[in-house]
Design a protein around this motif. Structure first.
Motif, PDB file in Angstrom:
ATOM      1  N   HIS A 116     -33.338  47.297 -19.472  1.00 44.15           N
ATOM      2  CA  HIS A 116     -33.382  48.163 -20.694  1.00 44.15           C
ATOM      3  C   HIS A 116     -34.867  47.879 -21.270  1.00 44.15           C
ATOM      4  O   HIS A 116     -35.542  48.829 -21.749  1.00 44.15           O
ATOM      5  N   VAL A 117     -35.497  46.709 -20.848  1.00 42.27           N
ATOM      6  CA  VAL A 117     -37.065  46.609 -21.504  1.00 42.27           C
ATOM      7  C   VAL A 117     -37.841  47.520 -20.554  1.00 42.27           C
ATOM      8  O   VAL A 117     -38.686  48.035 -21.148  1.00 42.27           O
ATOM      9  N   HIS A 118     -37.655  47.539 -19.269  1.00 33.33           N
ATOM     10  CA  HIS A 118     -38.517  48.387 -18.359  1.00 33.33           C
ATOM     11  C   HIS A 118     -38.198  49.899 -19.005  1.00 33.33           C
ATOM     12  O   HIS A 118     -39.182  50.585 -19.062  1.00 33.33           O
ATOM     13  N   ALA A 119     -37.020  50.181 -19.255  1.00 32.27           N
ATOM     14  CA  ALA A 119     -36.534  51.728 -19.424  1.00 32.27           C
ATOM     15  C   ALA A 119     -37.282  52.060 -20.829  1.00 32.27           C
ATOM     16  O   ALA A 119     -37.743  52.958 -20.789  1.00 32.27           O
ATOM     17  N   ARG A 120     -37.619  51.058 -21.782  1.00 35.97           N
ATOM     18  CA  ARG A 120     -38.092  51.396 -23.171  1.00 35.97           C
ATOM     19  C   ARG A 120     -39.457  51.509 -22.922  1.00 35.97           C
ATOM     20  O   ARG A 120     -40.242  52.637 -23.557  1.00 35.97           O
ATOM     21  N   PHE A 121     -40.051  50.693 -22.193  1.00 41.48           N
ATOM     22  CA  PHE A 121     -41.533  50.808 -21.786  1.00 41.48           C
ATOM     23  C   PHE A 121     -41.867  52.251 -21.033  1.00 41.48           C
ATOM     24  O   PHE A 121     -42.733  52.840 -21.357  1.00 41.48           O
ATOM     25  N   ALA A 122     -41.009  52.495 -20.147  1.00 41.57           N
ATOM     26  CA  ALA A 122     -41.183  53.748 -19.439  1.00 41.57           C
ATOM     27  C   ALA A 122     -41.039  54.924 -20.137  1.00 41.57           C
ATOM     28  O   ALA A 122     -41.832  55.713 -20.056  1.00 41.57           O
ATOM     29  N   HIS A 123     -40.213  54.834 -21.168  1.00 49.69           N
ATOM     30  CA  HIS A 123     -40.063  56.180 -22.104  1.00 49.69           C
ATOM     31  C   HIS A 123     -41.255  56.363 -23.131  1.00 49.69           C
ATOM     32  O   HIS A 123     -41.787  57.354 -23.174  1.00 49.69           O
ATOM     33  N   ASP A 124     -41.880  54.955 -23.456  1.00 52.02           N
ATOM     34  CA  ASP A 124     -43.151  55.177 -24.300  1.00 52.02           C
ATOM     35  C   ASP A 124     -44.361  55.710 -23.602  1.00 52.02           C
ATOM     36  O   ASP A 124     -45.117  56.321 -24.091  1.00 52.02           O
TER      37      ASP A 124
END
Lengths: 224, 120
Positions: A116-124
């Motif tokens: 989920h941490v990766h996913a949040r950065f990817a979204h940003d």
């Protein structure tokens, strides 16, 4: 209008450098299968290649990067001027983390360890997650089970964090390519719907190309 | 024994095209299709799909499957990547409810289309 009545693109094609007919052959096969364009990874296109291309078929240049996470940022900066699309081949957790934290990146292909941490950065940083359908076609048994598990989990993050996704055959020869409907059928094996699959081959690639145009400033802002 | 028409399985016919360097024999293609389907869905899935190669001439062919499992059959066909070491690529041209429909709508259309580049 049907879901598969669109312009489709395959953004990760690796033609073999030794075979001279590789690029026109791949382009012709892709055109026959209903694609409107493809991106060649780390390949120089010669003039004879461009002459032999089928009409109404676009070729883009992509840089495929696979290196250590410490060098990633400089590698991306180095390649970003010459190429249309920057792709990082997914790897271990640290590499994926470094990749999603770099704003200049376009596609992170098949990240193995993704959370989920990766996913949040990817979204940003609006980074697209690539699903490598070719790995499902070429592998059998244990290897394919692993890939399917990875893709099923990545799809959960794509849905939850509203990330753009892309489907690719990761083709090296004409025999690795598959038509868009077949790609969608294979994508349904790990839970992707027809609509998501269709968007992943038409809308998302066009969005990526749009961000590369000169009028584009940032998400939602454009010079008219 | 004859099965009542209402109790018969509903079928779909998938017209497909094979691209390969050398011609693949019918028996080899059937084996690859069953291998691919079994590897993807297992024995249970295969019994539900019930894929059958109806006709095949080395390039075009027709596969019969149950109506509810057309998408799975399509995935199984797409996952065939080689036959005896020869790389092949397959594409489903279209799906029809009858053999006649599949032949007329998809395969004959492809055969009419084909000679064009040779004339140019």
């Amino acid at each position: 209008m049907s879901l598969f009545d669109r312009n489709f693109y395959d953004f990760i094609v690796n033609p073999s450098p030794e075979d001279k007919d590789s690029i026109p052959g791949l382009a012709q096969q892709a055109k026959k299968y209903g694609y409107s364009g493809m991106a060649l990874v780390n390949t120089q296109v010669t003039e004879t290649d461009t002459e032999n291309l089928p009409p109404d078929f676009s070729i883009y240049h992509a840089a495929g990067i696979s290196c250590k996470q410490t060098k990633l940022r400089s590698e991306i900066q180095k390649h970003s001027k010459k190429n249309d699309i920057i792709i990082v081949m997914g790897g271990d957790e640290l590499l994926n983390r470094a990749a999603v934290e770099t704003p200049g990146l376009d596609i992170l292909l098949q990240p193995g360890e993704f959370n989920h941490v990766h996913a949040r950065f990817a979204h940003d940083n609006s980074i697209t997650i690539g699903f490598d359908i070719g790995s499902l076609i070429r592998n059998r048994g244990d290897a394919r089970i692993r890939e399917l598990t990875t893709m099923r989990r990545n799809l959960i993050y794509v849905r939850k964090y509203d990330l753009p996704a892309i489907l690719t055959a990761n083709a090296a020869t004409i025999y690795d390519l598959r038509a868009p409907r077949e790609m969608a059928a294979i994508a349904s094996l790990f839970g992707m719907t027809q609509k998501e699959a269709s968007d992943a081959m038409s809308t998302t690639p066009l969005e990526i190309l749009k961000t590369k145009s000169q009028d584009y400033v940032q998400n939602g802002i454009e010079v008219l | 024994m004859r099965i009542l028409p209402v109790l018969r399985d509903k079928k779909r016919y998938l017209a497909f095209e094979v691209t390969s360097g050398q011609k693949i024999k019918r028996r080899e293609f059937t084996n690859e299709l069953h291998d691919s389907a079994r590897s993807l869905f297992g024995d249970t899935g295969l019994s539900e799909m019930n894929p059958h190669l109806i006709s095949y001439d080395g390039k075009y062919g027709i596969i019969r499957c149950t109506r509810d499992r057309t998408e799975e059959t399509r995935a199984a066909i797409a996952c065939i990547n080689n036959s005896g070491g020869i790389p092949i690529s397959t594409r489903v041209l279209g799906i029809s409810g009858t053999i006649k429909g599949a032949t007329e709508k998809f395969i004959q259309k492809m055969l009419v289309k084909e000679p064009e580049p040779e004339n140019k």
